[in-house]
Design a protein around this motif. Structure first.
Motif, PDB file in Angstrom:
ATOM      1  N   ASN A   1       0.880  -1.161   0.000  1.00  7.83           N
ATOM      2  CA  ASN A   1       0.000   0.000   0.000  1.00  7.83           C
ATOM      3  C   ASN A   1       0.923   1.218   0.000  1.00  7.83           C
ATOM      4  OD1 ASN A   1      -2.596  -1.407   0.348  1.00  7.83           O
ATOM      5  ND2 ASN A   1      -1.819  -1.934   2.365  1.00  7.83           N
ATOM      6  N   TRP A   2       1.165   1.815  -1.164  1.00  8.46           N
ATOM      7  CA  TRP A   2       2.220   2.827  -1.266  1.00  8.46           C
ATOM      8  C   TRP A   2       1.980   3.995  -0.317  1.00  8.46           C
ATOM      9  CZ3 TRP A   2       0.925   7.754  -2.267  1.00  8.46           C
ATOM     10  CH2 TRP A   2      -0.232   8.009  -3.007  1.00  8.46           C
ATOM     11  N   PHE A   3       0.740   4.275   0.012  1.00 10.58           N
ATOM     12  CA  PHE A   3       0.418   5.402   0.885  1.00 10.58           C
ATOM     13  C   PHE A   3       0.744   5.094   2.349  1.00 10.58           C
ATOM     14  CE2 PHE A   3      -3.248   2.926  -0.503  1.00 10.58           C
ATOM     15  CZ  PHE A   3      -3.739   2.410   0.695  1.00 10.58           C
ATOM     16  N   LYS A   4       1.242   3.884   2.623  1.00 11.90           N
ATOM     17  CA  LYS A   4       1.700   3.530   3.961  1.00 11.90           C
ATOM     18  C   LYS A   4       3.192   3.208   3.976  1.00 11.90           C
ATOM     19  CE  LYS A   4      -2.759   1.676   5.490  1.00 11.90           C
ATOM     20  NZ  LYS A   4      -3.472   0.476   6.027  1.00 11.90           N
ATOM     21  N   ALA A   5       3.891   3.535   2.895  1.00 14.27           N
ATOM     22  CA  ALA A   5       5.301   3.160   2.759  1.00 14.27           C
ATOM     23  C   ALA A   5       6.238   4.218   3.329  1.00 14.27           C
ATOM     24  CB  ALA A   5       5.630   2.898   1.289  1.00 14.27           C
TER      25      ALA A   5
ATOM     26  N   LEU B   1      11.175   1.855  -2.720  1.00  9.88           N
ATOM     27  CA  LEU B   1      10.565   0.663  -3.319  1.00  9.88           C
ATOM     28  C   LEU B   1      11.370   0.072  -4.464  1.00  9.88           C
ATOM     29  CD1 LEU B   1       6.824   1.814  -3.265  1.00  9.88           C
ATOM     30  CD2 LEU B   1       8.044   0.390  -1.604  1.00  9.88           C
ATOM     31  N   ALA B   2      12.093   0.891  -5.219  1.00  3.55           N
ATOM     32  CA  ALA B   2      12.905   0.331  -6.309  1.00  3.55           C
ATOM     33  C   ALA B   2      13.968  -0.633  -5.783  1.00  3.55           C
ATOM     34  CB  ALA B   2      13.538   1.448  -7.130  1.00  3.55           C
ATOM     35  N   PRO B   3      14.679  -0.325  -4.695  1.00  4.88           N
ATOM     36  CA  PRO B   3      15.645  -1.302  -4.175  1.00  4.88           C
ATOM     37  C   PRO B   3      14.984  -2.615  -3.748  1.00  4.88           C
ATOM     38  CG  PRO B   3      16.108   0.872  -3.296  1.00  4.88           C
ATOM     39  CD  PRO B   3      14.789   0.967  -4.008  1.00  4.88           C
ATOM     40  N   PHE B   4      13.776  -2.543  -3.243  1.00  3.08           N
ATOM     41  CA  PHE B   4      13.056  -3.772  -2.901  1.00  3.08           C
ATOM     42  C   PHE B   4      12.842  -4.632  -4.139  1.00  3.08           C
ATOM     43  CE2 PHE B   4       8.751  -5.706  -2.960  1.00  3.08           C
ATOM     44  CZ  PHE B   4       9.018  -6.777  -2.113  1.00  3.08           C
ATOM     45  N   LEU B   5      12.445  -4.015  -5.252  1.00  2.00           N
ATOM     46  CA  LEU B   5      12.240  -4.781  -6.485  1.00  2.00           C
ATOM     47  C   LEU B   5      13.540  -5.404  -6.977  1.00  2.00           C
ATOM     48  CD1 LEU B   5       9.806  -2.432  -8.470  1.00  2.00           C
ATOM     49  CD2 LEU B   5       9.230  -4.424  -7.072  1.00  2.00           C
ATOM     50  N   VAL B   6      14.637  -4.684  -6.829  1.00  4.54           N
ATOM     51  CA  VAL B   6      15.935  -5.227  -7.220  1.00  4.54           C
ATOM     52  C   VAL B   6      16.289  -6.429  -6.354  1.00  4.54           C
ATOM     53  CG1 VAL B   6      18.407  -4.751  -7.412  1.00  4.54           C
ATOM     54  CG2 VAL B   6      16.747  -3.001  -8.092  1.00  4.54           C
ATOM     55  N   GLN B   7      16.122  -6.283  -5.046  1.00  3.35           N
ATOM     56  CA  GLN B   7      16.413  -7.387  -4.132  1.00  3.35           C
ATOM     57  C   GLN B   7      15.505  -8.578  -4.401  1.00  3.35           C
ATOM     58  OE1 GLN B   7      15.796  -5.290  -0.462  1.00  3.35           O
ATOM     59  NE2 GLN B   7      17.934  -4.642  -0.287  1.00  3.35           N
ATOM     60  N   LEU B   8      14.242  -8.303  -4.663  1.00  4.62           N
ATOM     61  CA  LEU B   8      13.286  -9.371  -4.929  1.00  4.62           C
ATOM     62  C   LEU B   8      13.649 -10.097  -6.219  1.00  4.62           C
ATOM     63  CD1 LEU B   8      10.676 -10.747  -3.978  1.00  4.62           C
ATOM     64  CD2 LEU B   8       9.385  -9.016  -5.253  1.00  4.62           C
ATOM     65  N   SER B   9      14.052  -9.352  -7.229  1.00  4.46           N
ATOM     66  CA  SER B   9      14.440  -9.962  -8.498  1.00  4.46           C
ATOM     67  C   SER B   9      15.649 -10.873  -8.331  1.00  4.46           C
ATOM     68  CB  SER B   9      14.752  -8.868  -9.524  1.00  4.46           C
ATOM     69  OG  SER B   9      15.214  -9.411 -10.738  1.00  4.46           O
ATOM     70  N   ASN B  10      16.586 -10.459  -7.505  1.00  6.35           N
ATOM     71  CA  ASN B  10      17.827 -11.212  -7.336  1.00  6.35           C
ATOM     72  C   ASN B  10      17.712 -12.367  -6.345  1.00  6.35           C
ATOM     73  OD1 ASN B  10      19.119  -9.465  -9.118  1.00  6.35           O
ATOM     74  ND2 ASN B  10      19.858  -8.120  -7.494  1.00  6.35           N
ATOM     75  N   ALA B  11      16.641 -12.392  -5.560  1.00  5.78           N
ATOM     76  CA  ALA B  11      16.523 -13.380  -4.491  1.00  5.78           C
ATOM     77  C   ALA B  11      16.227 -14.773  -5.028  1.00  5.78           C
ATOM     78  CB  ALA B  11      15.426 -12.965  -3.516  1.00  5.78           C
ATOM     79  N   GLN B  12      16.789 -15.774  -4.358  1.00  5.91           N
ATOM     80  CA  GLN B  12      16.504 -17.170  -4.676  1.00  5.91           C
ATOM     81  C   GLN B  12      15.252 -17.589  -3.913  1.00  5.91           C
ATOM     82  OE1 GLN B  12      18.089 -19.206  -6.859  1.00  5.91           O
ATOM     83  NE2 GLN B  12      16.576 -20.782  -6.436  1.00  5.91           N
ATOM     84  N   ALA B  13      14.191 -17.913  -4.625  1.00  8.40           N
ATOM     85  CA  ALA B  13      12.912 -18.239  -3.984  1.00  8.40           C
ATOM     86  C   ALA B  13      12.880 -19.714  -3.597  1.00  8.40           C
ATOM     87  CB  ALA B  13      11.753 -17.882  -4.899  1.00  8.40           C
ATOM     88  N   ASP B  14      13.677 -20.066  -2.562  1.00  6.99           N
ATOM     89  CA  ASP B  14      13.709 -21.444  -2.091  1.00  6.99           C
ATOM     90  C   ASP B  14      12.705 -21.611  -0.957  1.00  6.99           C
ATOM     91  OD1 ASP B  14      14.871 -20.208   0.089  1.00  6.99           O
ATOM     92  OD2 ASP B  14      16.906 -20.879  -0.411  1.00  6.99           O
ATOM     93  N   GLU B  15      12.797 -22.735  -0.250  1.00  7.75           N
ATOM     94  CA  GLU B  15      11.799 -23.038   0.792  1.00  7.75           C
ATOM     95  C   GLU B  15      11.924 -22.118   2.012  1.00  7.75           C
ATOM     96  OE1 GLU B  15      15.442 -25.527   1.499  1.00  7.75           O
ATOM     97  OE2 GLU B  15      14.154 -25.025  -0.233  1.00  7.75           O
TER      98      GLU B  15
END
Length: 266
Positions: free
Chosen positions: A143-147, A245-259
């Motif tokens: 919710n960007w208005f709470k970021a 929020l842009a750094p979050f997207l970068v981190q999310l893109s680079n993250a390994q989505a394991d268990e």
């Protein structure tokens, strides 16, 4: 004419998409509703689109494999039924549509999904709970208005924001100024955004809540004083959101989505 932006789905073609592996999809969620007398019905749609474009562009430029989906222009308006053309989608319907879109992303190999919500009436957290364990997608809600904190908010704005107040007016002034209605003297064609108090202390203080009927709560659908809004304030808020929020997207893109994702487990 500018070239298609490779991180925006509505501008790229199949020839590009079929040769690109995206890691993260961003779905802005908007609404179509009145915003006092001076802001357009598409305010939430414009805000979600602009913020989505800015954060995805910044993330893409930092190497994120991100794609921005078209903004959903309709949201939940059940408490604005008395206002003409407040275009309602019931929560159950909204959840069903978003669930279908998430499944489309999973089928396309994208399993990290960010819901970029631009409308307070879209209560999406229950959907995240419902989908957990039922979909391969990792679904995140912003919710960007709470970021940002209250302190950060008041470093930019004077008046508290609820709906069509100083913050939203500043955002539209910054990015769609031609849509802000003004009086002959240049002031905004808006009331003060004052709201009516409720009879019970528990309701007034938030100890007990209701879904607020906006035709009773407000005069012209506005809740929050817009009259000190400026485009410069809108730009400052956008800069804060992009930097957050842009750094979050970068981190999310680079993250390994394991268990263990997204936790740090030693």
């Amino acid at each position: 004419m500018s070239a298609p932006r490779p991180w925006k789905l509505s501008e790229v073609n199949y020839g590009h998409v079929k040769n690109t592996q995206y890691e993260v999809a961003v779905l802005p969620l908007g609404a179509t509703e009145p915003h006092n007398l001076h802001l357009p019905y598409g305010t939430d749609d414009y805000e979600g689109t602009q913020i989505g474009e800015r954060i995805c562009e910044a993330a893409h430029n930092q190497g994120a494999k991100v794609i921005l989906l078209p903004t959903m222009p309709y949201g939940t308006e059940t408490n604005m039924r008395q206002f003409p053309l407040a275009m309602n989608v019931d929560p159950s319907t909204l959840f069903a549509v978003v669930t279908d879109l998430i499944q489309s992303l999973v089928q396309s190999g994208i399993k990290k999904v960010v819901l970029l919500n631009s409308h307070g009436g879209n209560e999406m957290k229950p959907l995240l709970r419902e989908l957990y364990g039922k979909t391969e997608a990792h679904v995140f809600l912003c919710n960007w208005f709470k970021a940002f904190s209250d302190e950060e908010y008041h470093e930019i704005f004077t008046h508290k924001e609820d709906h069509a107040g100083e913050m939203e007016t500043s955002m539209i002034l910054a990015y769609r100024p031609e849509l802000v209605a003004r009086r002959p003297d240049g002031s905004f064609d808006a009331d003060s955004g004052a709201t009516r108090p409720m009879q019970m202390e528990a309701l007034e203080n938030g100890w007990v809540s209701i879904t607020r009927p906006w035709h009773l709560l407000t005069t012209n659908s506005g809740s929050g004083n817009p009259h000190e809004a400026t485009a410069e304030k809108g730009d400052r808020l956008m800069e804060l959101l992009v930097n957050r929020l842009a750094p979050f997207l970068v981190q999310l893109s680079n993250a390994q989505a394991d268990e263990k994702f997204p936790f740090i487990v030693e």
